[in-house]
Design a protein around this motif. Structure first.
Motif, PDB file in Angstrom:
ATOM      1  N   ASN A 153       0.874  -1.177   0.000  1.00 35.85           N
ATOM      2  CA  ASN A 153       0.000   0.000   0.000  1.00 35.85           C
ATOM      3  C   ASN A 153       0.909   1.224   0.000  1.00 35.85           C
ATOM      4  OD1 ASN A 153      -1.713   2.133   0.489  1.00 35.85           O
ATOM      5  ND2 ASN A 153      -2.814   1.159   2.168  1.00 35.85           N
ATOM      6  N   VAL A 154       1.009   1.903  -1.146  1.00 37.73           N
ATOM      7  CA  VAL A 154       1.975   3.002  -1.273  1.00 37.73           C
ATOM      8  C   VAL A 154       1.661   4.160  -0.329  1.00 37.73           C
ATOM      9  CG1 VAL A 154       2.659   2.454  -3.633  1.00 37.73           C
ATOM     10  CG2 VAL A 154       0.677   3.947  -3.239  1.00 37.73           C
ATOM     11  N   PHE A 155       0.424   4.254   0.153  1.00 36.25           N
ATOM     12  CA  PHE A 155       0.087   5.309   1.102  1.00 36.25           C
ATOM     13  C   PHE A 155       0.732   5.062   2.468  1.00 36.25           C
ATOM     14  CE2 PHE A 155      -3.149   6.340  -1.978  1.00 36.25           C
ATOM     15  CZ  PHE A 155      -3.260   7.710  -1.871  1.00 36.25           C
ATOM     16  N   LEU A 156       1.231   3.853   2.708  1.00 33.78           N
ATOM     17  CA  LEU A 156       1.883   3.542   3.975  1.00 33.78           C
ATOM     18  C   LEU A 156       3.396   3.708   3.899  1.00 33.78           C
ATOM     19  CD1 LEU A 156      -0.144   0.402   5.142  1.00 33.78           C
ATOM     20  CD2 LEU A 156      -0.461   2.809   5.771  1.00 33.78           C
ATOM     21  N   LEU A 157       3.906   4.082   2.733  1.00 33.12           N
ATOM     22  CA  LEU A 157       5.325   4.372   2.596  1.00 33.12           C
ATOM     23  C   LEU A 157       5.648   5.733   3.202  1.00 33.12           C
ATOM     24  CD1 LEU A 157       5.964   3.278  -1.106  1.00 33.12           C
ATOM     25  CD2 LEU A 157       6.776   2.088   0.953  1.00 33.12           C
ATOM     26  N   LYS A 158       6.846   5.850   3.772  1.00 36.97           N
ATOM     27  CA  LYS A 158       7.297   7.148   4.248  1.00 36.97           C
ATOM     28  C   LYS A 158       7.819   7.963   3.067  1.00 36.97           C
ATOM     29  CE  LYS A 158       8.621   5.568   8.880  1.00 36.97           C
ATOM     30  NZ  LYS A 158       9.739   5.431   9.848  1.00 36.97           N
ATOM     31  N   ALA A 159       7.511   9.243   3.059  1.00 35.00           N
ATOM     32  CA  ALA A 159       7.918  10.104   1.946  1.00 35.00           C
ATOM     33  C   ALA A 159       9.427  10.097   1.756  1.00 35.00           C
ATOM     34  CB  ALA A 159       7.421  11.527   2.179  1.00 35.00           C
ATOM     35  N   GLU A 160      10.178   9.969   2.853  1.00 35.26           N
ATOM     36  CA  GLU A 160      11.636  10.006   2.760  1.00 35.26           C
ATOM     37  C   GLU A 160      12.194   8.786   2.035  1.00 35.26           C
ATOM     38  OE1 GLU A 160      12.648   8.025   7.126  1.00 35.26           O
ATOM     39  OE2 GLU A 160      12.586  10.198   6.898  1.00 35.26           O
ATOM     40  N   ASP A 161      11.387   7.738   1.879  1.00 33.45           N
ATOM     41  CA  ASP A 161      11.825   6.522   1.193  1.00 33.45           C
ATOM     42  C   ASP A 161      11.417   6.494  -0.278  1.00 33.45           C
ATOM     43  OD1 ASP A 161      12.982   5.454   3.508  1.00 33.45           O
ATOM     44  OD2 ASP A 161      11.068   4.616   4.174  1.00 33.45           O
ATOM     45  N   VAL A 162      10.709   7.545  -0.735  1.00 36.97           N
ATOM     46  CA  VAL A 162      10.220   7.589  -2.117  1.00 36.97           C
ATOM     47  C   VAL A 162      11.110   8.533  -2.922  1.00 36.97           C
ATOM     48  CG1 VAL A 162       8.273   8.121  -3.619  1.00 36.97           C
ATOM     49  CG2 VAL A 162       7.872   7.097  -1.365  1.00 36.97           C
ATOM     50  N   LEU A 163      11.781   8.014  -3.927  1.00 38.26           N
ATOM     51  CA  LEU A 163      12.694   8.835  -4.731  1.00 38.26           C
ATOM     52  C   LEU A 163      11.930   9.706  -5.729  1.00 38.26           C
ATOM     53  CD1 LEU A 163      15.600   9.553  -5.557  1.00 38.26           C
ATOM     54  CD2 LEU A 163      15.511   7.652  -7.184  1.00 38.26           C
ATOM     55  N   ILE A 164      11.029   9.090  -6.486  1.00 37.34           N
ATOM     56  CA  ILE A 164      10.214   9.821  -7.460  1.00 37.34           C
ATOM     57  C   ILE A 164       8.753   9.669  -7.046  1.00 37.34           C
ATOM     58  CG2 ILE A 164       9.532  10.038  -9.880  1.00 37.34           C
ATOM     59  CD1 ILE A 164      12.217   8.834 -10.644  1.00 37.34           C
ATOM     60  N   ASP A 165       8.138  10.762  -6.606  1.00 39.19           N
ATOM     61  CA  ASP A 165       6.773  10.731  -6.074  1.00 39.19           C
ATOM     62  C   ASP A 165       5.799  11.202  -7.144  1.00 39.19           C
ATOM     63  OD1 ASP A 165       4.450  10.826  -4.662  1.00 39.19           O
ATOM     64  OD2 ASP A 165       5.229  12.006  -2.995  1.00 39.19           O
ATOM     65  N   LEU A 166       5.010  10.284  -7.689  1.00 37.11           N
ATOM     66  CA  LEU A 166       4.019  10.617  -8.711  1.00 37.11           C
ATOM     67  C   LEU A 166       2.611  10.666  -8.138  1.00 37.11           C
ATOM     68  CD1 LEU A 166       5.346   8.380 -11.647  1.00 37.11           C
ATOM     69  CD2 LEU A 166       5.871  10.774 -11.140  1.00 37.11           C
ATOM     70  N   LEU A 167       2.505  10.649  -6.798  1.00 43.03           N
ATOM     71  CA  LEU A 167       1.188  10.635  -6.178  1.00 43.03           C
ATOM     72  C   LEU A 167       0.450  11.943  -6.428  1.00 43.03           C
ATOM     73  CD1 LEU A 167      -0.814   9.122  -4.366  1.00 43.03           C
ATOM     74  CD2 LEU A 167       0.328  10.140  -2.386  1.00 43.03           C
ATOM     75  N   THR A 168       1.164  13.064  -6.368  1.00 47.15           N
ATOM     76  CA  THR A 168       0.523  14.360  -6.579  1.00 47.15           C
ATOM     77  C   THR A 168       1.561  15.359  -7.059  1.00 47.15           C
ATOM     78  OG1 THR A 168      -0.774  16.136  -5.542  1.00 47.15           O
ATOM     79  CG2 THR A 168       0.917  15.098  -4.202  1.00 47.15           C
ATOM     80  N   ASP A 169       1.077  16.430  -7.668  1.00 49.37           N
ATOM     81  CA  ASP A 169       1.966  17.542  -8.016  1.00 49.37           C
ATOM     82  C   ASP A 169       1.667  18.751  -7.138  1.00 49.37           C
ATOM     83  OD1 ASP A 169      -0.469  18.218  -8.999  1.00 49.37           O
ATOM     84  OD2 ASP A 169       0.141  18.465 -11.077  1.00 49.37           O
ATOM     85  N   SER A 170       0.766  18.596  -6.164  1.00 46.59           N
ATOM     86  CA  SER A 170       0.408  19.708  -5.282  1.00 46.59           C
ATOM     87  C   SER A 170       1.528  19.957  -4.271  1.00 46.59           C
ATOM     88  CB  SER A 170      -0.897  19.393  -4.531  1.00 46.59           C
ATOM     89  OG  SER A 170      -1.968  19.240  -5.429  1.00 46.59           O
ATOM     90  N   GLY A 171       2.055  21.167  -4.289  1.00 48.45           N
ATOM     91  CA  GLY A 171       3.078  21.534  -3.314  1.00 48.45           C
ATOM     92  C   GLY A 171       4.432  20.905  -3.541  1.00 48.45           C
ATOM     93  N   THR A 172       4.682  20.364  -4.726  1.00 43.15           N
ATOM     94  CA  THR A 172       5.959  19.698  -4.979  1.00 43.15           C
ATOM     95  C   THR A 172       6.919  20.548  -5.804  1.00 43.15           C
ATOM     96  OG1 THR A 172       5.073  18.620  -6.968  1.00 43.15           O
ATOM     97  CG2 THR A 172       4.856  17.439  -4.883  1.00 43.15           C
ATOM     98  N   GLY A 173       6.433  21.644  -6.359  1.00 40.47           N
ATOM     99  CA  GLY A 173       7.278  22.488  -7.198  1.00 40.47           C
ATOM    100  C   GLY A 173       7.988  23.556  -6.393  1.00 40.47           C
ATOM    101  N   ALA A 174       8.976  24.183  -7.019  1.00 36.97           N
ATOM    102  CA  ALA A 174       9.711  25.267  -6.380  1.00 36.97           C
ATOM    103  C   ALA A 174       8.844  26.517  -6.295  1.00 36.97           C
ATOM    104  CB  ALA A 174      10.985  25.571  -7.170  1.00 36.97           C
TER     105      ALA A 174
END
Length: 288
Positions: free
Chosen positions: A56-77
Motif C-alpha cells: 500500500n503506497v500510502f503507507l510508505l514514508k515520503a523520505e523513502d520515495v525517490l520519485i513521487d508521482l502521487l501528486t503535483d500539489s506543493g511539490t514544485g519550487a
C-alpha cells in the motif's frame, strides 16, 4: 571543442547537425535557487519497504520515495515573490489581509463573487457535492478526476465520463483530446429527463443537478479542452437549467493551449482566455 568555418559548412550538410541548429527550445524563464537532497534507495530496499507497507503506497514514508508521482500539489519550487509573501503575509485567524488579496485575485480571474478557500481540492469537492448531490443523482464530466469521482460516488450519485472518442486513442493527433462529447451530453440529459417523466425517479429534484468540465483533462493525460467545447457544454447546460462547474486545477495551462491551438485566440492573453472560460460556467473548484 570548436567548429571552424571550413568544417562547419561540411557539418551543416549532415542531417543531425542541420536538425540541431534549427531546433527551437523553450527555456524555463526562472532560476531555481533551493536544492533539497533526497535519498536514493536500492532495489532490495524498495522491495522490503513495499513488503513492510503491505504493498500500500500510502503507507510508505515520503523520505523513502525517490520519485513521487502521487501528486503535483506543493511539490514544485516557489517563486521569490511567493517566499517574500510568506514573510509579509497576515496570518490573522479571521479578517487577514492575505485572504483579501487572495480573494481579489480569484475574483479578477474568474469573475465569481464568492470565494471559499480549502486546504485541498478534494475538500472543495466534498463541500460542493455535499451541498448539491443526493443518492441517485447523475454528474456528467469530460473525465472525472479520481478524487472527484470518489466524492460524487460517496454521495450515492453516478459519475459519468463523456470524453470524445479521439481522446481514447493515444496515437491519434488531435489538438483538444480532453473535450467532452457534446452529443453524448445532450443525449444523457434528455434520457434522464425522460426517465424522470416516466416515474423512474421521484420528487422535484432534477436528475442531473450539476455538470462538470475538467480543464485540463487530468485523468486523460492532461489533455486540453477547447473554448468551443466549453461554450457548447455551457449552451446545453443552460438550455436545460443545469449548473456547470469547472474543475480548474490547470486552467492556466488550458488557456495557453487555447491561445496556441484554437483559431481566433492567437492575440488574446491567457488571462482574457481564462476569464472567458469561467464566464461560460456557474462556479469552479480546484486544487492549487
Amino acid at each position: 571543442s570548436t567548429v571552424t568555418t571550413s568544417n562547419a559548412t561540411q557539418l551543416q550538410k549532415l542531417p543531425l547537425f542541420a536538425s540541431m541548429v534549427t531546433f527551437n527550445t523553450i527555456i524555463e524563464p526562472f532560476r531555481v535557487k533551493t536544492v533539497e537532497p533526497i535519498r536514493q534507495t536500492t532495489r532490495k530496499e524498495r522491495g522490503q519497504l513495499l513488503e513492510d507497507a503491505h504493498y500500500n503506497v500510502f503507507l510508505l514514508k515520503a523520505e523513502d520515495v525517490l520519485i513521487d508521482l502521487l501528486t503535483d500539489s506543493g511539490t514544485g519550487a516557489m517563486s521569490s515573490k511567493q517566499w517574500s509573501g510568506m514573510m509579509v503575509g497576515d496570518e490573522s485567524y479571521a479578517g487577514g489581509t492575505s485572504f483579501y488579496k487572495f480573494e481579489a485575485a480569484v475574483q479578477r480571474i474568474t469573475g465569481y463573487k464568492h470565494v471559499l478557500p480549502t486546504h485541498q481540492g478534494r475538500a472543495a469537492e466534498r463541500i460542493l457535492f455535499g451541498c448539491s448531490l443526493q443518492p441517485g443523482d447523475t454528474v456528467p464530466n469530460n473525465t472525472h478526476f479520481d478524487t472527484t469521482r470518489a466524492n460524487v460516488e460517496y454521495r450515492g450519485a453516478r459519475a459519468i465520463d463523456l470524453l470524445i472518442p479521439e481522446g481514447r486513442e493515444p496515437a491519434l493527433i488531435h489538438p483538444f483530446k480532453g473535450n467532452m462529447d457534446l452529443v453524448a451530453l445532450e443525449r444523457l440529459v434528455l434520457d434522464a429527463k425522460k426517465k424522470k417523466m416516466e416515474g423512474a425517479s421521484s420528487g422535484k429534484r432534477p436528475p442531473i443537478p450539476m455538470a462538470m468540465l475538467t480543464v485540463t483533462n487530468n485523468s486523460n493525460g492532461g489533455q486540453p479542452v477547447s473554448m468551443a467545447n466549453i461554450r457548447g457544454a455551457s449552451k446545453i447546460c443552460r438550455r436545460h437549467n443545469i449548473p456547470l462547474f469547472l474543475d480548474c486545477a490547470r486552467f492556466a495551462e488550458n488557456a495557453y493551449f487555447i491561445k496556441t491551438r484554437e483559431e481566433g485566440y492567437e492575440t488574446k492573453t491567457p488571462l482574457e482566455i481564462a476569464q472567458e472560460m469561467f464566464g461560460y460556467c456557474d462556479g469552479a473548484c480546484m486544487s492549487a
